[in-house]
Scaffold this motif. Structure first.
Motif, mmCIF file in Angstrom:
data_model
loop_
_atom_site.group_PDB
_atom_site.id
_atom_site.type_symbol
_atom_site.label_atom_id
_atom_site.label_comp_id
_atom_site.label_asym_id
_atom_site.label_seq_id
_atom_site.Cartn_x
_atom_site.Cartn_y
_atom_site.Cartn_z
ATOM 1 N N ASP A 109 76.395 129.647 97.403
ATOM 2 C CA ASP A 109 77.323 128.733 98.064
ATOM 3 C C ASP A 109 77.862 129.283 99.380
ATOM 4 O OD1 ASP A 109 79.290 126.333 97.955
ATOM 5 O OD2 ASP A 109 80.620 128.055 98.147
ATOM 6 N N THR A 110 78.425 130.489 99.328
ATOM 7 C CA THR A 110 79.140 131.033 100.481
ATOM 8 C C THR A 110 78.254 131.179 101.711
ATOM 9 O OG1 THR A 110 80.584 132.256 98.976
ATOM 10 C CG2 THR A 110 80.574 132.948 101.282
ATOM 11 N N VAL A 111 77.123 131.834 101.553
ATOM 12 C CA VAL A 111 76.237 132.077 102.699
ATOM 13 C C VAL A 111 75.714 130.776 103.318
ATOM 14 C CG1 VAL A 111 74.028 133.077 103.413
ATOM 15 C CG2 VAL A 111 75.623 134.421 102.042
ATOM 16 N N PRO A 112 75.193 129.821 102.520
ATOM 17 C CA PRO A 112 74.728 128.568 103.135
ATOM 18 C C PRO A 112 75.812 127.843 103.921
ATOM 19 C CG PRO A 112 73.907 128.735 100.905
ATOM 20 C CD PRO A 112 74.884 129.863 101.076
ATOM 21 N N ARG A 113 77.032 127.828 103.389
ATOM 22 C CA ARG A 113 78.117 127.132 104.085
ATOM 23 C C ARG A 113 78.507 127.857 105.374
ATOM 24 N NH1 ARG A 113 82.564 125.661 99.641
ATOM 25 N NH2 ARG A 113 83.691 125.083 101.538
ATOM 26 N N LEU A 114 78.515 129.178 105.341
ATOM 27 C CA LEU A 114 78.820 129.932 106.557
ATOM 28 C C LEU A 114 77.737 129.718 107.612
ATOM 29 C CD1 LEU A 114 80.143 133.358 105.197
ATOM 30 C CD2 LEU A 114 81.463 131.575 106.341
ATOM 31 N N ILE A 115 76.483 129.725 107.183
ATOM 32 C CA ILE A 115 75.378 129.551 108.126
ATOM 33 C C ILE A 115 75.417 128.161 108.756
ATOM 34 C CG2 ILE A 115 72.868 129.343 108.322
ATOM 35 C CD1 ILE A 115 72.608 131.617 106.340
ATOM 36 N N MET A 116 75.666 127.138 107.954
ATOM 37 C CA MET A 116 75.714 125.778 108.495
ATOM 38 C C MET A 116 76.831 125.639 109.532
ATOM 39 S SD MET A 116 74.777 123.185 105.360
ATOM 40 C CE MET A 116 76.019 123.816 104.236
ATOM 41 N N GLY A 117 77.997 126.192 109.220
ATOM 42 C CA GLY A 117 79.101 126.139 110.177
ATOM 43 C C GLY A 117 78.822 126.946 111.423
ATOM 44 N N LEU A 118 78.187 128.108 111.238
ATOM 45 C CA LEU A 118 77.871 128.975 112.371
ATOM 46 C C LEU A 118 76.864 128.327 113.309
ATOM 47 C CD1 LEU A 118 78.415 131.763 113.592
ATOM 48 C CD2 LEU A 118 76.591 132.685 112.135
ATOM 49 N N LYS A 119 75.889 127.618 112.737
ATOM 50 C CA LYS A 119 74.878 126.960 113.572
ATOM 51 C C LYS A 119 75.471 125.810 114.374
ATOM 52 C CE LYS A 119 71.047 127.809 113.694
ATOM 53 N NZ LYS A 119 70.320 128.722 114.609
ATOM 54 N N ALA A 300 87.501 130.460 104.243
ATOM 55 C CA ALA A 300 88.579 130.987 103.408
ATOM 56 C C ALA A 300 89.698 129.960 103.260
ATOM 57 C CB ALA A 300 89.119 132.283 104.006
ATOM 58 N N LEU A 301 90.035 129.283 104.354
ATOM 59 C CA LEU A 301 91.079 128.259 104.306
ATOM 60 C C LEU A 301 90.659 127.112 103.392
ATOM 61 C CD1 LEU A 301 93.753 127.072 105.314
ATOM 62 C CD2 LEU A 301 92.517 126.139 107.287
ATOM 63 N N GLY A 302 89.390 126.702 103.487
ATOM 64 C CA GLY A 302 88.887 125.637 102.634
ATOM 65 C C GLY A 302 88.949 126.011 101.160
ATOM 66 N N ARG A 303 88.617 127.267 100.837
ATOM 67 C CA ARG A 303 88.679 127.724 99.449
ATOM 68 C C ARG A 303 90.112 127.698 98.931
ATOM 69 N NH1 ARG A 303 84.023 130.209 96.693
ATOM 70 N NH2 ARG A 303 85.651 130.789 95.221
ATOM 71 N N ARG A 304 91.045 128.185 99.756
ATOM 72 C CA ARG A 304 92.451 128.205 99.321
ATOM 73 C C ARG A 304 92.972 126.790 99.112
ATOM 74 N NH1 ARG A 304 92.795 132.380 103.233
ATOM 75 N NH2 ARG A 304 93.730 130.937 104.744
ATOM 76 N N THR A 305 92.595 125.875 100.012
ATOM 77 C CA THR A 305 93.037 124.489 99.878
ATOM 78 C C THR A 305 92.489 123.855 98.614
ATOM 79 O OG1 THR A 305 93.140 124.262 102.294
ATOM 80 C CG2 THR A 305 93.073 122.235 101.011
ATOM 81 N N SER A 306 91.209 124.081 98.330
ATOM 82 C CA SER A 306 90.589 123.523 97.123
ATOM 83 C C SER A 306 91.237 124.077 95.859
ATOM 84 C CB SER A 306 89.090 123.825 97.114
ATOM 85 O OG SER A 306 88.438 123.232 98.208
ATOM 86 N N GLU A 307 91.520 125.383 95.859
ATOM 87 C CA GLU A 307 92.142 125.998 94.689
ATOM 88 C C GLU A 307 93.558 125.492 94.485
ATOM 89 O OE1 GLU A 307 91.769 130.119 95.534
ATOM 90 O OE2 GLU A 307 89.595 130.165 95.205
ATOM 91 N N ALA A 308 94.286 125.280 95.595
ATOM 92 C CA ALA A 308 95.654 124.771 95.492
ATOM 93 C C ALA A 308 95.668 123.341 94.962
ATOM 94 C CB ALA A 308 96.338 124.827 96.857
#
Length: 324
Positions: A109-119, A300-308
């Protein structure tokens, strides 16, 4: 001999003043105070040991000696800028190519999402992905074979003087058991109940290895390890095949397979990994790494928001249950 007080910064301020011919406009251009500009010009004049300016009323005007210095200063500063650019090219900095190291489990999950945002941020960026253990990734980063790494920093010593660390999320550890296992509980799993079970494990250096050892130390017994593997997906395959049980981070729940279950651990054995992005401090101005860092913060912000958002719904589900 060149005076120690003659710096590239002072030469840049001097050249800006020679273009603007006004201290206030020079200060505005460089984002400095007029006092700082005046001090830089005055100390440069002292270091050259030759008059460069004259005062005409409240204005400072360059004399021919300043024009001569400006001619050579432009050449020196320009040469140095080109030298820095070539140095960065040789070092692979800011050249549209990034070598990213990661744990195998983060490719779910983490790597694909980071790569998509980075691209999206840097469409022309060429990304090389390398996978390995915590220990291996850190060694490759220290040897400058990797530009940045994604790993668990919970049991890893990261030198804060050398490396920047951006925490992305925390992940709990679970007991993974084959669906056919004799002991499957609905609540938290006590490892002592699995004393007679067989186990599979990662080799030393992986993120969950230390936690695995510590958990069974607390449980008071040495697990019967039938095999050790070098990647987490091979370990999951062995659990699914019924070879044995193991400990897995919660992110592996994304593998939806009825052949194995992940059980929360009882309180004495509960562990948590902190997954972080780590890179060298001396690369903090690399535009490619800055883009990765920005995307990491967004993740990281998205993860915190989802967890909250998930926390209140979980509380609502459990609040009506007797005994909870």
């Amino acid at each position: 001999m060149i005076d120690n007080d003659i710096t590239f910064r002072k030469l840049e301020i001097f050249l800006a003043f020679m273009d603007k011919r006004n201290i206030s406009r020079t200060a505005d251009l460089l984002g400095l105070s007029t006092v700082s500009v005046h001090r830089a010009l005055h100390t440069l004049e002292e270091s050259v040991r030759c008059p460069l300016f004259i005062h005409q009323g409240r204005n400072l005007s360059p004399i021919p000696a300043a024009e001569t210095l400006a001619e050579y200063a432009r050449e020196v500063v320009g040469l140095m800028k080109r030298g820095i650019e070539e140095t960065r090219k040789s070092g692979g900095v800011g050249q549209g190519r990034l070598k990213l190291g990661t744990l195998y489990s983060l490719t779910l999950d983490t790597v694909p999402r980071l790569i998509m945002g980075l691209k999206l941020r840097r469409p022309n960026l060429e990304l090389e992905l390398q996978m390995g253990s915590n220990q291996d990734l850190l060694l490759r980063l220290e040897d400058q074979q990797l530009d940045a790494i994604l790993l668990s920093v919970s049991d890893t010593q990261i030198d804060p003087a050398r490396f920047e660390t951006l925490p992305l999320f925390n992940d709990d550890i679970f007991l993974a058991v084959p669906a056919s296992a004799a002991h499957i509980v609905n609540g938290p799993a006590d490892l002592r109940d699995f004393k007679d079970e067989k186990f599979v494990s990662l080799t030393e250096g992986f993120a969950t290895y230390h936690g695995f050892q510590e958990a069974f130390h607390i449980a008071g017994f040495e697990p019967h390890i039938v095999t050790r593997v070098n990647d987490i997906f091979s370990m999951v395959n062995l659990v699914q095949a019924g070879v044995g049980c193991t400990l897995l981070p919660g992110r592996m729940k994304k593998i939806h397979d009825p052949a194995f279950r992940m059980l929360p651990l009882a309180a004495p054995y509960q562990m948590r990994q902190t997954i972080a992005l780590v890179f060298a401090r001396n690369r903090e101005h690399d535009p490619d790494l800055l883009a990765l860092l920005a995307e990491g913060r967004m993740y990281a912000l998205g993860r915190r928001t989802s967890e909250a958002q998930a926390a209140p719904s979980l509380t609502a589900e459990t609040s009506g249950r007797p005994g909870l």
